[in-house]
Design a protein around this motif. Sequence first.
Motif, short mmCIF file in Angstrom:
data_model
loop_
_atom_site.label_atom_id
_atom_site.label_comp_id
_atom_site.label_asym_id
_atom_site.label_seq_id
_atom_site.Cartn_x
_atom_site.Cartn_y
_atom_site.Cartn_z
N MET A 43 0.87 -1.36 -0.05
CA MET A 43 0.11 0.00 -0.03
C MET A 43 0.89 1.27 -0.08
N ALA A 44 2.02 1.13 0.63
CA ALA A 44 2.96 2.30 0.69
C ALA A 44 3.69 2.45 -0.43
N GLY A 45 3.60 1.54 -1.55
CA GLY A 45 4.40 1.55 -2.72
C GLY A 45 5.97 1.09 -2.66
N LEU A 46 6.22 0.56 -1.79
CA LEU A 46 7.53 0.13 -1.45
C LEU A 46 7.92 -1.33 -1.15
N ASP A 47 9.21 -1.83 -1.35
CA ASP A 47 9.42 -3.24 -1.09
C ASP A 47 9.47 -3.60 0.39
N PHE A 48 9.80 -4.83 0.62
CA PHE A 48 10.01 -5.17 2.17
C PHE A 48 11.01 -4.33 2.86
N GLU A 49 12.11 -4.15 1.99
CA GLU A 49 13.33 -3.42 2.85
C GLU A 49 13.20 -2.09 2.92
N ALA A 50 12.67 -1.47 1.92
CA ALA A 50 12.60 0.05 1.89
C ALA A 50 11.32 0.29 2.97
N PHE A 51 10.46 -0.47 3.20
CA PHE A 51 9.30 -0.33 4.19
C PHE A 51 9.86 -0.30 5.64
#
Length: 80
Positions: A43-51
């Motif tokens: 939902m935030a438009g990020l991959d796991f690591e970036a989130f």
Amino acid sequence: MNIHLQPEFDDILQPLGHSAAEFFLAASLYHAHKISFASAAHMAGLDFEAFKTRLLEHFNQGYVVADECALEDIQMIGKL
């Protein structure tokens, strides 16, 4: 659903980068145990690591493990 934020949020969110509102909404739902980590990252438009990195940056905490969220995350990993 379209969300219209109060103008006061612009000054706060703009320095935090593109899609800051989406990140904080997703992070809030994740921290409230309403959605899984995988769903929040998506939902935030990020991959796991970036989130995880942004959670650590803004909340000093990455993962929050709740039983129901862990099961959904495990199912998502199985699909990958």
